[in-house]
Write a protein that holds these residues in place. Structure first.
Motif, mmCIF file in Angstrom:
data_model
loop_
_atom_site.group_PDB
_atom_site.id
_atom_site.type_symbol
_atom_site.label_atom_id
_atom_site.label_comp_id
_atom_site.label_asym_id
_atom_site.label_seq_id
_atom_site.Cartn_x
_atom_site.Cartn_y
_atom_site.Cartn_z
ATOM 1 N N LEU A 1 38.876 37.217 35.566
ATOM 2 C CA LEU A 1 37.850 38.122 35.065
ATOM 3 C C LEU A 1 37.696 37.822 33.583
ATOM 4 C CD1 LEU A 1 39.040 41.438 36.756
ATOM 5 C CD2 LEU A 1 37.370 39.783 37.603
ATOM 6 N N ILE B 1 47.854 45.726 35.408
ATOM 7 C CA ILE B 1 47.026 45.582 36.605
ATOM 8 C C ILE B 1 47.246 44.256 37.314
ATOM 9 C CG2 ILE B 1 45.265 47.203 35.801
ATOM 10 C CD1 ILE B 1 43.514 44.843 35.032
ATOM 11 N N LEU C 1 36.001 46.028 31.658
ATOM 12 C CA LEU C 1 37.065 46.044 32.668
ATOM 13 C C LEU C 1 36.673 46.858 33.891
ATOM 14 C CD1 LEU C 1 40.412 46.302 30.700
ATOM 15 C CD2 LEU C 1 39.669 44.469 32.218
ATOM 16 N N GLY C 2 36.095 48.017 33.675
ATOM 17 C CA GLY C 2 35.664 48.836 34.803
ATOM 18 C C GLY C 2 34.648 48.119 35.664
ATOM 19 N N ILE D 1 46.191 41.178 36.860
ATOM 20 C CA ILE D 1 44.980 40.405 37.094
ATOM 21 C C ILE D 1 44.771 39.511 35.877
ATOM 22 C CG2 ILE D 1 42.465 40.510 37.393
ATOM 23 C CD1 ILE D 1 42.791 43.272 38.570
ATOM 24 N N ALA E 1 34.874 42.639 41.327
ATOM 25 C CA ALA E 1 35.904 41.805 41.935
ATOM 26 C C ALA E 1 36.421 42.348 43.261
ATOM 27 C CB ALA E 1 37.073 41.628 40.960
ATOM 28 N N TYR E 2 36.453 43.657 43.410
ATOM 29 C CA TYR E 2 37.093 44.234 44.590
ATOM 30 C C TYR E 2 36.144 44.935 45.541
ATOM 31 C CZ TYR E 2 41.253 42.783 42.280
ATOM 32 O OH TYR E 2 42.199 42.005 41.695
ATOM 33 N N LEU F 1 34.108 44.792 35.792
ATOM 34 C CA LEU F 1 34.704 43.599 36.397
ATOM 35 C C LEU F 1 35.560 43.941 37.615
ATOM 36 C CD1 LEU F 1 35.622 41.691 33.138
ATOM 37 C CD2 LEU F 1 34.038 40.885 34.904
ATOM 38 N N ILE F 2 36.352 44.992 37.510
ATOM 39 C CA ILE F 2 37.194 45.397 38.645
ATOM 40 C C ILE F 2 36.323 45.832 39.819
ATOM 41 C CG2 ILE F 2 38.841 47.148 39.429
ATOM 42 C CD1 ILE F 2 40.148 46.849 36.611
ATOM 43 N N ASP F 3 35.249 46.548 39.524
ATOM 44 C CA ASP F 3 34.319 46.942 40.583
ATOM 45 C C ASP F 3 33.724 45.710 41.268
ATOM 46 O OD1 ASP F 3 32.543 48.860 42.034
ATOM 47 O OD2 ASP F 3 30.999 47.822 40.874
ATOM 48 N N VAL G 1 42.826 38.298 33.110
ATOM 49 C CA VAL G 1 41.662 38.739 32.343
ATOM 50 C C VAL G 1 41.641 37.949 31.041
ATOM 51 C CG1 VAL G 1 40.518 40.664 31.192
ATOM 52 C CG2 VAL G 1 41.824 41.082 33.284
ATOM 53 N N LYS H 1 46.560 43.669 31.148
ATOM 54 C CA LYS H 1 46.712 42.569 32.109
ATOM 55 C C LYS H 1 48.033 42.668 32.860
ATOM 56 C CE LYS H 1 46.007 38.806 29.649
ATOM 57 N NZ LYS H 1 45.529 37.617 28.928
#
Length: 84
Positions: A39, A62, A21-22, A64, A28-29, A24-26, A66, A59
């Motif tokens: 994600l 946040i 998750l960490g 998003i 993605a954004y 993927l968020i990095d 996933v 999910k």
């Protein structure tokens, strides 16, 4: 639009979710102009009911999309994932 997949190899499901998750968020954004539609965490570890509930809470928090893809080795790549 993009779907981003992060592959994890551990048999520890919670660890795989947390680490993926960490990352993927990095991914993605980092760029502000990329439209991310999903994600995906791909892992060989089993997604238990408690892990499913945890992922649903994350999910929702946040907001998003996933998904968790559990790799099931059987030789057929199309059918090699249980998707949650």
């Amino acid at each position: 639009s993009y779907r981003i997949i992060e592959i994890k190899t551990s048999n520890n499901t919670r660890y795989n979710i947390r680490e993926a998750l960490g990352q993927l968020i990095d991914y993605a954004y980092w760029y502000h102009d990329c439209k991310i539609v999903e994600l995906i965490i791909a892992s060989p570890s089993v997604l238990s009911k408690s892990h499913q509930k945890y992922l649903e809470r994350v999910k929702k928090a946040i907001n998003i999309k996933v998904s968790y893809w559990e790799y099931v080795p059987n030789g057929d790549l199309i059918k090699s994932f249980n998707k949650y």
